[in-house]
Scaffold this motif. Structure first.
Motif, PDB file in Angstrom:
ATOM      1  N   SER A  58       0.841  -1.197   0.000  1.00  0.00           N
ATOM      2  CA  SER A  58       0.000   0.000   0.000  1.00  0.00           C
ATOM      3  C   SER A  58       0.871   1.241   0.000  1.00  0.00           C
ATOM      4  O   SER A  58       2.072   1.186   0.276  1.00  0.00           O
ATOM      5  CB  SER A  58      -0.923   0.018   1.226  1.00  0.00           C
ATOM      6  OG  SER A  58      -0.175   0.318   2.384  1.00  0.00           O
ATOM      7  N   GLY A  59       0.254   2.363  -0.294  1.00  0.00           N
ATOM      8  CA  GLY A  59       0.899   3.648  -0.089  1.00  0.00           C
ATOM      9  C   GLY A  59       0.856   4.013   1.374  1.00  0.00           C
ATOM     10  O   GLY A  59       0.280   3.296   2.200  1.00  0.00           O
ATOM     11  N   THR A  61       0.359   7.430   4.147  1.00  0.00           N
ATOM     12  CA  THR A  61      -0.067   8.818   4.301  1.00  0.00           C
ATOM     13  C   THR A  61       0.168   9.289   5.729  1.00  0.00           C
ATOM     14  O   THR A  61       0.389   8.482   6.641  1.00  0.00           O
ATOM     15  CB  THR A  61      -1.576   8.987   3.983  1.00  0.00           C
ATOM     16  OG1 THR A  61      -2.351   8.417   5.044  1.00  0.00           O
ATOM     17  CG2 THR A  61      -1.948   8.323   2.659  1.00  0.00           C
ATOM     18  N   GLN A  77      -1.749   3.952   6.941  1.00  0.00           N
ATOM     19  CA  GLN A  77      -1.595   3.106   5.756  1.00  0.00           C
ATOM     20  C   GLN A  77      -2.958   2.793   5.140  1.00  0.00           C
ATOM     21  O   GLN A  77      -3.057   2.525   3.939  1.00  0.00           O
ATOM     22  CB  GLN A  77      -0.877   1.816   6.169  1.00  0.00           C
ATOM     23  CG  GLN A  77      -0.724   0.785   5.079  1.00  0.00           C
ATOM     24  CD  GLN A  77      -0.322  -0.564   5.651  1.00  0.00           C
ATOM     25  OE1 GLN A  77      -0.101  -0.707   6.858  1.00  0.00           O
ATOM     26  NE2 GLN A  77      -0.251  -1.571   4.800  1.00  0.00           N
ATOM     27  N   ILE A 113      -0.039  12.509   1.220  1.00  0.00           N
ATOM     28  CA  ILE A 113       0.427  11.269   0.602  1.00  0.00           C
ATOM     29  C   ILE A 113       1.946  11.340   0.495  1.00  0.00           C
ATOM     30  O   ILE A 113       2.489  12.245  -0.144  1.00  0.00           O
ATOM     31  CB  ILE A 113      -0.230  11.071  -0.770  1.00  0.00           C
ATOM     32  CG1 ILE A 113      -1.759  10.968  -0.595  1.00  0.00           C
ATOM     33  CG2 ILE A 113       0.325   9.824  -1.465  1.00  0.00           C
ATOM     34  CD1 ILE A 113      -2.532  10.973  -1.897  1.00  0.00           C
ATOM     35  N   GLY A 115       5.943  10.455  -0.281  1.00  0.00           N
ATOM     36  CA  GLY A 115       6.730  10.031  -1.420  1.00  0.00           C
ATOM     37  C   GLY A 115       7.915   9.189  -1.004  1.00  0.00           C
ATOM     38  O   GLY A 115       8.274   9.105   0.181  1.00  0.00           O
ATOM     39  N   GLU A 186       7.764   9.621  -6.997  1.00  0.00           N
ATOM     40  CA  GLU A 186       7.404   8.232  -6.758  1.00  0.00           C
ATOM     41  C   GLU A 186       6.820   8.083  -5.357  1.00  0.00           C
ATOM     42  O   GLU A 186       7.191   8.818  -4.442  1.00  0.00           O
ATOM     43  CB  GLU A 186       8.626   7.330  -6.914  1.00  0.00           C
ATOM     44  CG  GLU A 186       9.159   7.269  -8.341  1.00  0.00           C
ATOM     45  CD  GLU A 186      10.289   6.280  -8.470  1.00  0.00           C
ATOM     46  OE1 GLU A 186      10.743   5.749  -7.432  1.00  0.00           O
ATOM     47  OE2 GLU A 186      10.725   6.030  -9.605  1.00  0.00           O
ATOM     48  N   PRO A 187       5.919   7.104  -5.173  1.00  0.00           N
ATOM     49  CA  PRO A 187       5.278   6.943  -3.859  1.00  0.00           C
ATOM     50  C   PRO A 187       6.159   6.183  -2.878  1.00  0.00           C
ATOM     51  O   PRO A 187       7.038   5.413  -3.263  1.00  0.00           O
ATOM     52  CB  PRO A 187       4.029   6.126  -4.202  1.00  0.00           C
ATOM     53  CG  PRO A 187       4.461   5.277  -5.359  1.00  0.00           C
ATOM     54  CD  PRO A 187       5.383   6.155  -6.170  1.00  0.00           C
ATOM     55  N   LEU A 189       6.092   3.175  -0.484  1.00  0.00           N
ATOM     56  CA  LEU A 189       5.302   1.946  -0.394  1.00  0.00           C
ATOM     57  C   LEU A 189       5.578   1.238   0.930  1.00  0.00           C
ATOM     58  O   LEU A 189       6.656   1.374   1.505  1.00  0.00           O
ATOM     59  CB  LEU A 189       5.634   1.004  -1.554  1.00  0.00           C
ATOM     60  CG  LEU A 189       5.377   1.536  -2.960  1.00  0.00           C
ATOM     61  CD1 LEU A 189       5.786   0.506  -4.000  1.00  0.00           C
ATOM     62  CD2 LEU A 189       3.918   1.919  -3.126  1.00  0.00           C
ATOM     63  N   ARG A 197      10.076   1.100  -2.575  1.00  0.00           N
ATOM     64  CA  ARG A 197       9.804   1.989  -3.692  1.00  0.00           C
ATOM     65  C   ARG A 197       9.810   1.189  -4.984  1.00  0.00           C
ATOM     66  O   ARG A 197      10.285   0.048  -5.016  1.00  0.00           O
ATOM     67  CB  ARG A 197      10.834   3.117  -3.745  1.00  0.00           C
ATOM     68  CG  ARG A 197      12.253   2.659  -3.946  1.00  0.00           C
ATOM     69  CD  ARG A 197      13.251   3.774  -3.684  1.00  0.00           C
ATOM     70  NE  ARG A 197      13.032   4.925  -4.536  1.00  0.00           N
ATOM     71  CZ  ARG A 197      13.608   6.100  -4.341  1.00  0.00           C
ATOM     72  NH1 ARG A 197      14.419   6.277  -3.298  1.00  0.00           N
ATOM     73  NH2 ARG A 197      13.372   7.112  -5.155  1.00  0.00           N
TER      74      ARG A 197
END
Length: 200
Positions: A58-59, A61, A77, A113, A115, A186-187, A189, A197
């Motif tokens: 997941s990303g 935050t 998350q 969010i 990175g 890029e996020p 992860l 990443r």
């Protein structure tokens, strides 16, 4: 749904406004909530539950808000987009969270969010009881004034729309008031307990 949110916010002392008083909608039948007794075995082992669900990447935050005591926030998350019309998002928070009551009182929040490379920022907001904003630069989000953290690749500024129960968590639905994103980035992860990443 909106009436449920207003009732919840009133119960925690948040200010609410309404253009015209509306009669409450007729309540749907409440489903029976199953509780596990002390002498009843859980259907799955909690450790195995975490291990298996950890395979879902997941990303990451940071959900922030500002109440009368100042800025607050926590690493989250469990965040997702929910609806396009109206624009809604959702995040899940433990009922034991000490940050959630402050967000509820504020009645608004900003989802920051994170990175790639912002793992340390996430860890700072995952610690309980510390000054999470020490050394963290931020500005006011345009619609709600919630803290918008510097250098995040994307953000979503929301007002609390509804709150639902989900076992030992609450499901918080936010109505999007403003949002933005950088052109590139890029996020961050999260997978099986570690940050990662994309590799190209």
């Amino acid at each position: 749904m909106a009436a449920t949110a207003v009732r919840y916010l009133r119960s925690v002392g948040a200010a609410t406004t309404a253009e015209q008083p509306q009669p409450p909608p007729e309540a749907l039948p409440r489903p029976d909530l199953r509780a596990v007794r002390d002498d009843e075995r859980l259907p799955v082992d909690p450790g195995e539950f975490r291990r298996v669900l950890g395979h879902f990447a997941s990303g990451v935050t940071v959900v922030t808000a500002r109440d009368a005591d100042g800025p607050t926030g926590f690493a989250c998350q469990s965040f997702a987009s929910l609806s396009l019309d109206p624009p809604l998002v959702a995040f899940m928070v433990a009922r034991t969270s000490t940050t959630w009551p402050r967000i509820a009182r504020a009645g608004a929040f900003c989802v920051n969010i994170l990175g790639a490379g912002q793992g340390a920022l996430c860890r700072g907001f995952a610690v309980s009881g510390a000054d999470k904003f020490a050394g963290v630069a931020y500005e006011d989000a345009p619609a709600t004034g919630s803290p918008l953290l510097d250098s995040v690749p994307a953000w979503v500024d929301c007002r609390v729309h509804a709150v639902h129960t989900g076992g030992d968590h609450l499901i918080v639905v936010g109505r999007v008031e403003a949002l933005g994103a950088a052109a590139e980035g890029e996020p961050l992860l999260f997978h099986r307990g570690v940050f990662g990443r994309f590799s190209r």
